[in-house]
Design an enzyme around this catalytic site. Structure first.
Site: not given
Ligand code: NDP
Length: 444
Positions: A111, A114, A126, A165-166, A209, A240, A376
């Site tokens: 992350q 990214k 995370k 979320g994830d 995403t 998702n 986000s």
């Protein structure tokens, strides 16, 4: 021994029970070798790589909750605040029985780079829990989310750490967590993203995403002289990311042949029926076995198998290490042109290497799925200015971000002598910005 190898060895020694974290570190450090070698003495003196691979903070807590029969359960809760070099920690919360500290660390590490690549001011983090939302009642989900947030709320905030979320944490879970944060902290603020539209969420976040994955894939193909229109696509997963990847792929004129869940997979030779998929997964929360009722000519197979179908493009959108070396061999034998990762680290190191060696265009997750976290960050901007932007405005910004991101990784790959190697491009581009910010801020 080179500085990179020393640090990889130390990470392997100190995190021996965390194979996914070791894998993620290895991938990044291996591909930034040219930068490290050019600055070896200074980086070594400053223990730069040790600071990159060690999270700023790891939080673990107990999450007790009561089921519908009055029984108490205890799950583990985690938040890893990996790097705040370029902004507040930002990254999702995963709710899945496979979650452990190693999984959260690998996701937090990815992350960092990214988020750097998005060009937006967000650090990396995370979190999550080994709680399994599957088969739980709404009340049980709420009980878990409230208990989880009762502890997590001590460590997060709109200017410190903004989770999202994830896997297993969608709009319902984010809603319950936001409600509990507000009750305990007395603050209505942008502390979570992926919120509902009626209380501060952003249009396009749900789609971001999957759409972003297709914007980047389309750009990568275009730059290599290939039109996505008319191409066949394999998608894994049906959550998702997968659903909105399917939606945008169809919109761009491609035909999606497969989707999957953790029990099995669907092959629809006429192209996946998006409405049926959304009805099954988003409305009824059912298994993919139901798909055949909507499309009698489709096939349902138990277990793994999406990558065995012949197609031009493969988009792994389910989970880590779902595309292994044997899968890569079948994809190449079937003439695949491009693989772009919707999920985080879905391709093993060996499979990635094989695909690249065989001329397949390969877009790593930290670039290809960055549209989610980028949007986000746009949700955070809207919350800060107390405004809501239109779908078109957010979607246009998302597309610009993905095209710029591709430009950036393409340029950096060329600059360091690895043209077309988007793994190297993404890792070096992400790393350079983080290092620049770290150097400016001193040893902290
Ligand atoms: P969801 O929970 O919405 O969907 C996950 C999908 O993957 C489901 O179809 C699920 O099947 C399947 N899946 C999950 N775990 C496994 C497993 N161990 N084996 C096989 N199939 C599995 O999650 P998302 O779509 O949000 O996330 C998918 C991936 O994308 C993850 O790697 C996530 O980290 C990554 N990602 C997500 C972003 C987002 O904005 N949501 C942003 C960037 C990356 P089943 O329903 O049967 O469990």
């Amino acid at each position: 021994m080179s500085y990179v190898d020393e640090v990889i060895e130390a990470v392997e020694r100190e995190n021996a029970n965390e194979p996914e974290f070791i894998q993620a570190v290895r991938e990044v450090l291996d591909s930034i070798r040219p930068v490290v070698e050019a600055n070896e003495a200074a980086y070594r003196r400053d223990a730069l790589l040790e600071r990159i691979v060690n999270p700023e903070r790891e939080i673990k807590f107990r999450v007790p909750w009561i089921d519908d029969n009055g029984n108490v359960h205890v799950n583990n809760g985690y938040r890893v605040q990996f790097s705040s070099a370029i902004g507040p920690y930002k990254g999702g919360l995963r709710l899945h029985p496979s979650v452990n500290i190693g999984i959260i660390k690998f996701l937090g590490f990815e992350q960092v780079f990214k988020n750097s690549l998005t060009g937006l001011p967000i650090g990396g983090g995370k979190g999550g829990s080994d709680f399994d939302p599957k088969g739980k009642s709404d009340r049980e989900i709420m009980a878990f989310c409230q208990s989880f947030m009762s502890e997590l709320c001590k460590y997060i905030g709109a200017y410190t750490d903004v989770p999202a979320g994830d896997i297993g944490a969608g709009p319902r879970e984010i809603g319950y967590m936001f409600g509990q944060y507000k009750k305990l902290r007395g603050l209505f603020e942008g502390v979570l993203t992926g919120k509902g539209l009626s209380y501060g969420g952003s249009l396009t976040r749900r789609e971001a995403t999957g759409y972003g994955l297709l914007y980047l894939t389309d750009e990568m193909l275009r730059r290599n002289g290939i039109d996505i229109k008319g191409k066949t696509v394999l998608v894994s997963g049906s959550g998702n990311v997968a659903i909105y990847a399917v939606e945008k792929a169809i919109e761009l004129g491609a035909k999606v042949l497969t989707v999957s869940d953790s029990n099995g997979w669907v092959y629809d030779p006429e192209g996946i029926d998006l409405n049926a998929l959304k009805e099954i997964k988003e409305v009824k929360r059912q298994r993919l076995t139901e798909y055949k009722k909507y499309r009698p000519d489709s096939e349902y197979h138990e277990g793994k198998g999406v990558w065995s179908v012949k197609a031009d493009i493969a988009l792994p959108c389910a989970t880590q290490n779902e595309l292994e070396l044997d899968d890569a061999k079948i994809l190449v034998a079937n003439g695949v042109i491009a693989v772009a990762e919707g999920a985080n680290m879905p391709t093993t190191l060996e499979a990635t290497k094989y695909l690249q060696e065989n001329g397949v265009l390969f877009a790593p997750g930290k670039a290809a799925n960055a549209g989610g976290v980028a949007t986000s960050a746009l949700e955070m901007s809207q919350n800060s200015e107390r405004l809501s932007w239109s779908f078109e405005k957010v979607d246009t910004k998302l597309k610009d971000i993905m095209v710029n991101l591709f430009d950036n990784i393409d340029d950096v790959a060329k600059k360091y002598g690895f043209p077309g190697n988007y793994v190297v491009g993404a890792n070096i581009a992400g790393f350079e910005k983080v290092v620049d910010a770290m150097n400016a801020q001193g040893i902290v």
